[in-house]
Design a protein around this motif. Structure first.
Motif, PDB file in Angstrom:
ATOM      1  N   ILE A 127      34.028 -11.210 -41.721  1.00 40.95           N
ATOM      2  CA  ILE A 127      33.515  -9.838 -41.669  1.00 40.95           C
ATOM      3  C   ILE A 127      32.631  -9.572 -42.886  1.00 40.95           C
ATOM      4  O   ILE A 127      31.531  -9.029 -42.764  1.00 40.95           O
ATOM      5  CB  ILE A 127      34.682  -8.830 -41.597  1.00 40.95           C
ATOM      6  CG1 ILE A 127      35.403  -8.989 -40.255  1.00 40.95           C
ATOM      7  CG2 ILE A 127      34.186  -7.398 -41.778  1.00 40.95           C
ATOM      8  CD1 ILE A 127      36.788  -8.381 -40.221  1.00 40.95           C
TER       9      ILE A 127
ATOM     10  N   LYS B 109      28.406  -8.946 -42.724  1.00 39.56           N
ATOM     11  CA  LYS B 109      27.692  -7.794 -43.296  1.00 39.56           C
ATOM     12  C   LYS B 109      26.592  -8.247 -44.243  1.00 39.56           C
ATOM     13  O   LYS B 109      25.495  -7.677 -44.252  1.00 39.56           O
ATOM     14  CB  LYS B 109      28.667  -6.894 -44.056  1.00 39.56           C
ATOM     15  CG  LYS B 109      29.631  -6.139 -43.183  1.00 39.56           C
ATOM     16  CD  LYS B 109      30.592  -5.344 -44.078  1.00 39.56           C
ATOM     17  CE  LYS B 109      31.694  -4.694 -43.304  1.00 39.56           C
ATOM     18  NZ  LYS B 109      32.677  -4.031 -44.197  1.00 39.56           N
TER      19      LYS B 109
ATOM     20  N   LYS C 189      36.647  -8.026 -32.932  1.00 38.17           N
ATOM     21  CA  LYS C 189      36.692  -6.575 -32.711  1.00 38.17           C
ATOM     22  C   LYS C 189      36.079  -5.824 -33.894  1.00 38.17           C
ATOM     23  O   LYS C 189      35.315  -4.877 -33.702  1.00 38.17           O
ATOM     24  CB  LYS C 189      38.137  -6.113 -32.517  1.00 38.17           C
ATOM     25  CG  LYS C 189      38.746  -6.562 -31.213  1.00 38.17           C
ATOM     26  CD  LYS C 189      40.205  -6.149 -31.132  1.00 38.17           C
ATOM     27  CE  LYS C 189      40.883  -6.809 -29.952  1.00 38.17           C
ATOM     28  NZ  LYS C 189      42.334  -6.626 -29.969  1.00 38.17           N
ATOM     29  N   MET C 190      36.403  -6.264 -35.104  1.00 40.23           N
ATOM     30  CA  MET C 190      35.897  -5.572 -36.292  1.00 40.23           C
ATOM     31  C   MET C 190      34.388  -5.786 -36.477  1.00 40.23           C
ATOM     32  O   MET C 190      33.673  -4.861 -36.859  1.00 40.23           O
ATOM     33  CB  MET C 190      36.697  -5.985 -37.521  1.00 40.23           C
ATOM     34  CG  MET C 190      38.155  -5.533 -37.411  1.00 40.23           C
ATOM     35  SD  MET C 190      39.107  -5.797 -38.890  1.00 40.23           S
ATOM     36  CE  MET C 190      38.532  -4.437 -39.879  1.00 40.23           C
TER      37      MET C 190
ATOM     38  N   ASP D 268      32.616  -3.612 -34.090  1.00 43.05           N
ATOM     39  CA  ASP D 268      32.597  -2.226 -34.562  1.00 43.05           C
ATOM     40  C   ASP D 268      31.440  -1.998 -35.530  1.00 43.05           C
ATOM     41  O   ASP D 268      30.846  -0.928 -35.553  1.00 43.05           O
ATOM     42  CB  ASP D 268      33.921  -1.870 -35.262  1.00 43.05           C
ATOM     43  CG  ASP D 268      35.059  -1.628 -34.273  1.00 43.05           C
ATOM     44  OD1 ASP D 268      34.792  -1.451 -33.067  1.00 43.05           O
ATOM     45  OD2 ASP D 268      36.227  -1.630 -34.714  1.00 43.05           O
ATOM     46  N   ILE D 269      31.118  -3.022 -36.316  1.00 46.66           N
ATOM     47  CA  ILE D 269      30.014  -2.958 -37.280  1.00 46.66           C
ATOM     48  C   ILE D 269      28.675  -3.058 -36.543  1.00 46.66           C
ATOM     49  O   ILE D 269      27.729  -2.347 -36.834  1.00 46.66           O
ATOM     50  CB  ILE D 269      30.115  -4.107 -38.311  1.00 46.66           C
ATOM     51  CG1 ILE D 269      31.376  -3.945 -39.148  1.00 46.66           C
ATOM     52  CG2 ILE D 269      28.872  -4.176 -39.193  1.00 46.66           C
ATOM     53  CD1 ILE D 269      31.760  -5.212 -39.910  1.00 46.66           C
TER      54      ILE D 269
ATOM     55  N   GLU E 127      40.843 -10.534 -33.724  1.00 47.54           N
ATOM     56  CA  GLU E 127      40.790  -9.303 -34.522  1.00 47.54           C
ATOM     57  C   GLU E 127      39.445  -9.202 -35.258  1.00 47.54           C
ATOM     58  O   GLU E 127      38.835  -8.142 -35.310  1.00 47.54           O
ATOM     59  CB  GLU E 127      41.941  -9.274 -35.525  1.00 47.54           C
ATOM     60  CG  GLU E 127      42.082  -7.956 -36.248  1.00 47.54           C
ATOM     61  CD  GLU E 127      42.414  -6.784 -35.333  1.00 47.54           C
ATOM     62  OE1 GLU E 127      41.980  -5.660 -35.673  1.00 47.54           O
ATOM     63  OE2 GLU E 127      43.073  -6.966 -34.304  1.00 47.54           O
ATOM     64  N   ALA E 128      38.968 -10.326 -35.796  1.00 45.23           N
ATOM     65  CA  ALA E 128      37.685 -10.332 -36.506  1.00 45.23           C
ATOM     66  C   ALA E 128      36.531  -9.982 -35.562  1.00 45.23           C
ATOM     67  O   ALA E 128      35.612  -9.260 -35.950  1.00 45.23           O
ATOM     68  CB  ALA E 128      37.445 -11.694 -37.156  1.00 45.23           C
TER      69      ALA E 128
ATOM     70  N   SER F   7      37.648  -8.938 -26.179  1.00 43.54           N
ATOM     71  CA  SER F   7      37.472  -8.547 -27.581  1.00 43.54           C
ATOM     72  C   SER F   7      36.003  -8.395 -27.950  1.00 43.54           C
ATOM     73  O   SER F   7      35.682  -7.913 -29.029  1.00 43.54           O
ATOM     74  CB  SER F   7      38.116  -9.584 -28.507  1.00 43.54           C
ATOM     75  OG  SER F   7      39.501  -9.615 -28.318  1.00 43.54           O
TER      76      SER F   7
END
Length: 117
Positions: free
Chosen positions: A39, A43, A66-67, A70-71, A63-64, A95
């Motif tokens: 993540i 970025k 999904k995050m 989101d970004i 999980e990564a 996901s």
């Protein structure tokens, strides 16, 4: 030239993928050993494609994904796992993954999958 971030807790897998992708004119801009690093690097580096292992310490690939989505909901993420089970593929796609590659790698399939994004 597409920029790729490789995420896998196994250094050997990262090196294997890097060598394979560079041979086909992908630019590997970064490597991460878990979802948290992935993540952070996503970025910073803004890669075109992320290859993401499913099972990793600290934060797993699902999980990564999904995050990261989101970004950047346009993020192109291909899951990479030895678990080629149908349920894992479905979870990865749900996901937000754009594709799924099973270990051990079939070089032609890896390149075809990434080129299709």
């Amino acid at each position: 030239m597409k920029k790729v971030l490789i995420v896998d807790d196994a250094l050997f897998i990262r090196l294997t993928l890097k060598k394979m992708l560079e041979k086909y004119n992908f630019q590997v801009v970064g490597e991460a050993g878990n979802g948290i690093e992935a993540i952070k690097l996503y970025k910073e580096l803004k890669p075109d494609i992320v290859t993401m292992d499913v099972t990793m310490p600290e934060m797993d690939g699902l999980e990564a994904v999904k995050m990261i989505k989101d970004i950047d909901e346009q993020a192109k993420i291909v899951m990479v796992s030895a678990m080629g089970q149908r349920t894992m593929v479905v979870k990865a796609i749900e996901s937000g993954a754009s594709g799924f590659i099973v270990k051990p790698f079939n070089e032609a399939h890896v390149v075809e999958t990434l080129n299709s994004l």
